[in-house]
Design a protein around this motif. Structure first.
Motif, PDB file in Angstrom:
ATOM      1  N   LEU A   1      10.959   6.792   6.189  1.00  0.00           N
ATOM      2  CA  LEU A   1      12.119   5.914   6.090  1.00  0.00           C
ATOM      3  C   LEU A   1      11.732   4.440   5.992  1.00  0.00           C
ATOM      4  N   PHE A   2      10.775   4.018   6.777  1.00  0.00           N
ATOM      5  CA  PHE A   2      10.503   2.580   6.924  1.00  0.00           C
ATOM      6  C   PHE A   2       9.123   2.148   6.418  1.00  0.00           C
ATOM      7  N   ARG A   3       8.346   3.074   5.861  1.00  0.00           N
ATOM      8  CA  ARG A   3       6.995   2.749   5.406  1.00  0.00           C
ATOM      9  C   ARG A   3       6.148   2.203   6.558  1.00  0.00           C
ATOM     10  N   ARG A   4       6.059   2.908   7.623  1.00  0.00           N
ATOM     11  CA  ARG A   4       5.276   2.429   8.765  1.00  0.00           C
ATOM     12  C   ARG A   4       3.796   2.549   8.474  1.00  0.00           C
TER      13      ARG A   4
ATOM     14  N   ARG B   1       6.880  -3.238   0.814  1.00  0.00           N
ATOM     15  CA  ARG B   1       5.858  -2.523   1.577  1.00  0.00           C
ATOM     16  C   ARG B   1       5.541  -3.315   2.847  1.00  0.00           C
ATOM     17  N   PRO B   2       5.057  -2.662   3.897  1.00  0.00           N
ATOM     18  CA  PRO B   2       4.742  -3.376   5.141  1.00  0.00           C
ATOM     19  C   PRO B   2       3.544  -4.298   4.941  1.00  0.00           C
TER      20      PRO B   2
ATOM     21  N   ALA C   1      -7.970   0.938   2.047  1.00  0.00           N
ATOM     22  CA  ALA C   1      -6.983   2.002   2.278  1.00  0.00           C
ATOM     23  C   ALA C   1      -5.574   1.515   1.974  1.00  0.00           C
ATOM     24  N   TYR C   2      -5.277   0.277   2.283  1.00  0.00           N
ATOM     25  CA  TYR C   2      -3.954  -0.289   1.998  1.00  0.00           C
ATOM     26  C   TYR C   2      -3.711  -0.365   0.493  1.00  0.00           C
TER      27      TYR C   2
END
Length: 595
Positions: free
Chosen positions: A9-12, A103-104, A160-161
């Motif tokens: 839901l929130f891209r944690r 994105r976070p 990784a991000y």
């Protein structure tokens, strides 16, 4: 909320290598922030996925029932509606995925080491040719610096991000390394853009850009790299400069001796004062420095030979308890030649306290996802740096004036001690005297009691105290010493007090100030003693026969005087309080000795 559902839901931050670290993959979210996470995109994702799941479940059950029970007519009319509902759910899900938000941010876990907060109050001191002291404040600033490191795990986190969110290697990324919380009633205001940080109220958000860090870009292949945080700020300055420097020419040695008296005030919330450094530039005509107190370092500042000017430096001179209490320390300089009073003395003094002028009480670090970070150490210090220029033209050589002085004809009548035959020499008397001195604005820094001495033959106990203190006339100090000696025992108590005052005087006005101080202190001591004299109550119409004293009522007064211990008794002779204070004496008893 489950981690995977939150990521959906929130891209944690699951999948970025935060598992097992002190930061953790789940952010700490307050109630208001949790409401902000529920964007329209998140609601569309939840509604679309729920609708699609329900309709697909219905279609699956319908197909299973048709195969098992051959029931086709019951669901045939509704199959079309279920397919339409599934398509609508898929459309809502796709729209929610497109609009669920950016994105976070990229979390980076830096490793803090040593943090320092240094606040500096800069000022100036001028002592002009008329012997007038002037002080001023030029600036009051602070500097926060915290050193840290980035290790190879952060470089892997960047990769990784990029891989998870499909970001090209050429694209720049913003990262956040945590937060710095300034605790206490911090009054500073940032005077420039912080390095690797951004301020929001009393919080510094630690952030940076990947392309500005060669280590995170991959160009630097070392295992770790330095990453520091710093910020500068201004502070509202105090009303007055808390440091003063007074020159004195002392005649006690010779005319070539200069004494510098450094004075300071206590600053609110600051402790553990240290004199970090005192630098003095000696004028060339004074010649070489023959001797300086506390082993000051000497270095030539111009030219060479005997006529060269010299610089004196005291590095962290020690401070004893007495100097800390009176907030003063003296430095002596003995030069080769006579002191030319037309030349000014210049230099710089630096004093350091533990604590912050801005009332900053500490700093707390937090990881980028909100959890506290207890790593690293922090020191907070405040410094007062003053540049001074002292003119000696208005000074006169000082002499020590002691009152009373047996060699001075003016003090012939001042050497008589203060005596009392009605006060018991004990700790209560000393406490009363010191309290009176403190309430009068005098500084008492030492009270010493000598061991009592007992005369068994006479039945007398001798006691002695020495009370030392200091008072001021402007910036000039006057020391005083009060000696208290007394005896008690079988006879009436006796107390004898001797008071002396000592100070440096440059002229008759200075001597008068020391003498005036001695008179004021002596008057204060006598007034205090008068309050300790034991009271005697005269009772009209006394009937001494109630105490078997028919012929000598004066004995009642004598007994009251010796047992009342400073309290004024009330009532008649039948009062229990009076009877307790004046024990019964038979009429045939011997007449007591006169006091």
């Amino acid at each position: 909320m489950p981690r995977r559902l939150g990521q959906w839901l929130f891209r944690r931050f699951v999948g970025l290598g935060l598992e097992g670290t002190p930061c953790g993959p789940d952010p700490l979210t307050c109630t208001s922030c949790l409401g902000a996470l529920w964007t329209p995109g998140a609601w569309l994702i939840l509604a679309g996925s729920s609708m699609t799941l329900l309709t697909l479940t219905g279609l699956g059950f319908g197909f299973l029932l048709a195969q098992l029970f051959k029931v086709n007519t019951l669901l045939a009319a509704q199959r079309g509606w279920l397919v339409v509902a599934a398509l609508i759910g898929l459309i809502l899900l796709l729209v929610g995925l497109l609009y669920r938000g950016r994105r976070p941010f990229l979390p980076i876990l830096w490793r803090p080491t040593i943090g320092r907060v240094v606040e500096t109050l800069s000022g100036s001191i001028t002592f002009d040719a008329q012997a007038r002291l002037q002080t001023g404040i030029t600036s009051c600033t602070g500097q926060l610096a915290w050193a840290g490191e980035l290790d190879s795990a952060e470089r892997a986190r960047v990769k990784a991000y990029r891989r998870r969110f499909r970001i090209a290697e050429s694209a720049n990324l913003d990262f956040r390394a945590g937060f710095v919380l300034l605790k206490g009633r911090f009054s500073g205001a940032l005077s420039g853009q912080p390095v690797n940080a951004e301020r929001h109220g009393h919080v510094l958000r630690l952030e940076g850009r990947v392309h500005e860090q060669a280590f995170l870009r991959g160009d630097n292949t070392r295992s770790a790299s330095q990453w520091n945080v710093s910020a500068s700020y201004s502070i509202p300055a105090p009303s007055t400069l808390p440091v003063r420097l007074i020159p004195h020419l002392v005649e006690a040695r010779n005319e070539r001796t200069l004494e510098l008296e450094l004075q300071w005030d206590d600053l609110d919330g600051l402790t553990e004062l240290e004199i970090t450094e005192l630098r003095v530039e000696i004028p060339t005509p004074w010649g070489a420095v023959v001797q300086a107190s506390d082993g000051a370092l000497t270095n030539l500042t111009a030219g060479g030979g005997a006529d060269a000017g010299a610089g004196l430096v005291w590095h962290a001179p020690p401070l004893d308890s007495h100097q800390r209490q009176v907030r003063r320390r003296s430095f002596d300089v003995h030069c080769e030649r006579n002191l030319d009073q037309t030349r000014a003395l210049r230099g710089q003094a630096t004093l350091t306290w533990k604590g912050a002028i801005s009332r900053l009480e500490g700093i707390s670090l937090f990881f980028p996802l909100g959890r506290p970070d207890a790593r690293g150490t922090l020191s907070i210090k405040s410094s007062v740096v003053v540049d001074f220029e002292l003119s000696l033209a208005g000074l006169r050589y000082q002499e020590v004036r002691i009152v009373p002085d047996a060699q001075n004809p003016q003090d012939r009548d001042r050497g008589e001690p203060i005596r009392s035959l009605e006060i018991m020499p004990n700790s209560v008397l000393i406490d009363t005297l010191t309290t009176a001195l403190l309430e009068a604005g005098r500084l008492v820094y030492q009270v010493v009691e000598s061991p009592p001495q007992v005369d068994n033959r006479r039945g007398v106990v001798f006691r002695q105290w020495d009370v030392k203190g200091r008072t001021y006339h402007g910036v000039c100090a006057v020391d005083f010493h009060l000696g208290v000696r007394g005896e008690s025992g079988s006879k009436a108590p006796q107390v004898e007090l001797r008071l002396t005052a000592r100070g440096l005087a440059t002229q008759s006005a200075g001597e008068r100030a020391i003498e005036r101080t001695w008179r004021q202190l002596r008057s204060l001591v006598k007034t205090t003693l008068n309050t300790r004299v034991q009271k005697v109550l005269m009772i009209p119409d006394a009937q001494p026969e109630r105490l078997s004293l028919r012929s000598r009522p004066e004995v009642v007064l004598l007994r009251l005087r010796r047992h009342a211990d400073g309290d004024l008794l009330e009532g008649d002779l039948s009062s229990p309080q009076l009877l307790a204070a004046a024990p019964t004496v038979d009429a045939d008893a011997d007449e007591p000795e006169s006091e």
